[in-house]
Design an enzyme around this catalytic site. Structure first.
Site, short mmCIF file in Angstrom:
data_model
loop_
_atom_site.label_atom_id
_atom_site.label_comp_id
_atom_site.label_asym_id
_atom_site.label_seq_id
_atom_site.Cartn_x
_atom_site.Cartn_y
_atom_site.Cartn_z
N THR A 70 0.84 -1.20 0.00
CA THR A 70 0.00 0.00 0.00
C THR A 70 0.88 1.25 0.00
O THR A 70 0.65 2.19 -0.79
CB THR A 70 -0.94 -0.01 1.23
OG1 THR A 70 -1.79 -1.16 1.12
CG2 THR A 70 -1.79 1.24 1.30
N SER A 195 4.52 -6.70 -1.39
CA SER A 195 4.50 -6.87 0.07
C SER A 195 5.15 -8.20 0.44
O SER A 195 4.90 -9.19 -0.24
CB SER A 195 3.06 -6.96 0.57
OG SER A 195 2.59 -5.74 1.04
N THR A 235 13.50 5.21 10.47
CA THR A 235 14.50 4.18 10.76
C THR A 235 14.08 2.84 10.15
O THR A 235 12.96 2.39 10.37
CB THR A 235 14.67 4.05 12.28
OG1 THR A 235 14.99 5.35 12.79
CG2 THR A 235 15.78 3.07 12.65
N CYS A 331 -9.23 -7.10 2.13
CA CYS A 331 -9.49 -5.74 2.61
C CYS A 331 -10.95 -5.37 2.47
O CYS A 331 -11.46 -4.59 3.24
CB CYS A 331 -8.68 -4.73 1.82
SG CYS A 331 -7.07 -5.29 1.50
#
Ligand SMILES: Cc1ncc(COP(=O)(O)O)c(C=O)c1O
Length: 386
Positions: A70, A195, A235, A331
């Site tokens: 995403t 992903s 980070t 989703c």
């Protein structure tokens, strides 16, 4: 329980968790720190990047770590849009909401957004190519393997047409990488999103592959410490990157033309399951029967009277029988609304909530097929009688 929802999330592949524990132990520090702890973390991060790049035949600098597909999609589309004044963005009408959502944001920023229509199998209508790739189109975003119906889009021919016309192309390969890794150096696309958790890696990490020509120009979504060569501040998670590298290390390279039969025989297993389930006339296959993700089976379900059955309710009945499947994409399965993908394919309104998706992974074997079929039919019977 038998898990048939690999397209939502796959369980970790063997050795991935162990690798993550090792890296967390050895390289837990901030990879930007200049002391030895930091250098160890930075080395581990770069090793993971290099391993992933090597598997995809990419330059290690092309690999940008993100939090998942995403975010990658948003970085790609907003990043490209930020390079130029608003023009036309074309997306297919069967994109994941990550892409249509990012496109909608660009629409609000002055971009014209046009959806490329699909046929009844969910394939973009190639006869519209010349019209849709004419000026003022500047960017095309095309899902490679559609998550809900499994249809594989003709990415290569469309991407080559974009190249000839100077149109930048992003592909959402989130459902593809689990089946086979493309050779990035030969893929005629500018940006590619994925992903880790669809591939047997951890959630919370993904990648955006970026061509060298765009690396310095793409506009980042996040500003801050300038990590990931300035493209994604924050980070980096060394441990998640190591998990992603360990998962992708177990996936073979795949010729894009062979995607429908990639995945080490998983298509044969899926076909055997499909043939068993189709002995029941209440079930029909949805999406392209041939050009589809090899681990993916989507079905439209009706009752004994030919009336469409609610996919969401069937998912619950199947869960009670010990089968974990999904209705459409994970989703959207929380919402009881017509599937936008089935709508785009032109299915009658009564059928747009009757889709279920079974997606397989290496944990399923031929020995499971009888049990799956039996449980499926039982769950369907319970649902029909409720
Ligand atoms: C085609 C496609 N694109 C993007 C995504 C979003 O992936 P993530 O939720 O990991 O960001 C998914 C997830 O289902 C998908 O199937």
């Amino acid at each position: 329980m038998i898990y048939l929802d690999a397209c939502a999330t796959a369980p970790l592949r063997p050795g991935v968790l162990q690798r993550m524990v090792e890296i967390q132990d050895q390289a837990w520090a901030n990879p930007s720190s200049l002391h030895g702890f930091g250098l160890r973390a930075s080395e581990a991060l770069e090793r993971s990047r290099a391993q992933i790049a090597d598997k995809l035949n990419a330059d290690f600098r092309d690999v940008v770590f993100t939090s998942g597909a995403t975010e990658s999609v948003h970085l790609a589309l907003h990043g490209l849009a930020g390079l130029q004044s608003p023009g036309r963005l074309v997306i297919s009408s069967v994109e994941h909401p990550a892409v249509s959502g990012a496109a909608h944001q660009l629409f609000r920023n002055g971009w014209e957004v046009v959806e490329w229509p699909v046929d009844q199998l969910g394939r973009i209508r190639l006869e519209r190519l010349d019209e849709l790739l004419s000026p003022p189109t500047r960017i095309l975003s095309l899902v490679w393997g559609q998550g809900e119906i499994g249809t594989i889009q003709p990415l290569l021919s469309v991407a080559e047409a974009c190249r000839r016309r100077g149109i930048l192309i992003h592909t959402d390969a989130s459902q593809v990488l689990s089946q086979g890794l493309p050779n990035w150096s030969q893929l005629p696309v500018d940006l590619m999103s994925a992903s880790a958790h669809k591939c047997g890696g951890p959630r919370g990490i993904g990648l955006l592959l970026v061509r060298e020509s765009l690396r310095c120009e793409l506009k980042p979504l996040l500003s801050g410490g300038g990590q990931e060569a300035g493209l994604r501040s924050g980070t980096e998670s060394v441990v998640l990157a190591a998990g992603m590298a360990a998962a992708l290390a177990q996936i073979e390279r795949c010729d894009p033309d062979q995607l429908a039969v990639a995945g080490n025989g998983i298509a044969e297993l899926r076909n055997a399951l499909r043939d068993r389930l189709l002995t029941d006339e209440r079930l029909v296959v949805c999406g392209d029967p041939d050009q589809r993700l090899p681990h993916h089976l989507s079905l439209l379900v009706s009752d004994h009277n030919g009336q469409p059955v609610s996919g969401r309710q069937l998912v619950r009945s199947l869960d009670a029988q010990g089968l974990a499947v999904s209705s459409g994409s994970a989703c959207s399965s929380g919402k009881d609304s017509d599937s936008s993908v089935l709508t785009a394919m032109g299915l009658p309104q009564t059928m747009r909530r009757s889709g279920v998706r079974l997606s397989l992974g290496p944990w399923i074997s031929a020995g499971d097929l009888d049990g799956i079929t039996e449980r499926f039919f039982h769950g369907l019977e319970v649902e029909n009688n409720s």
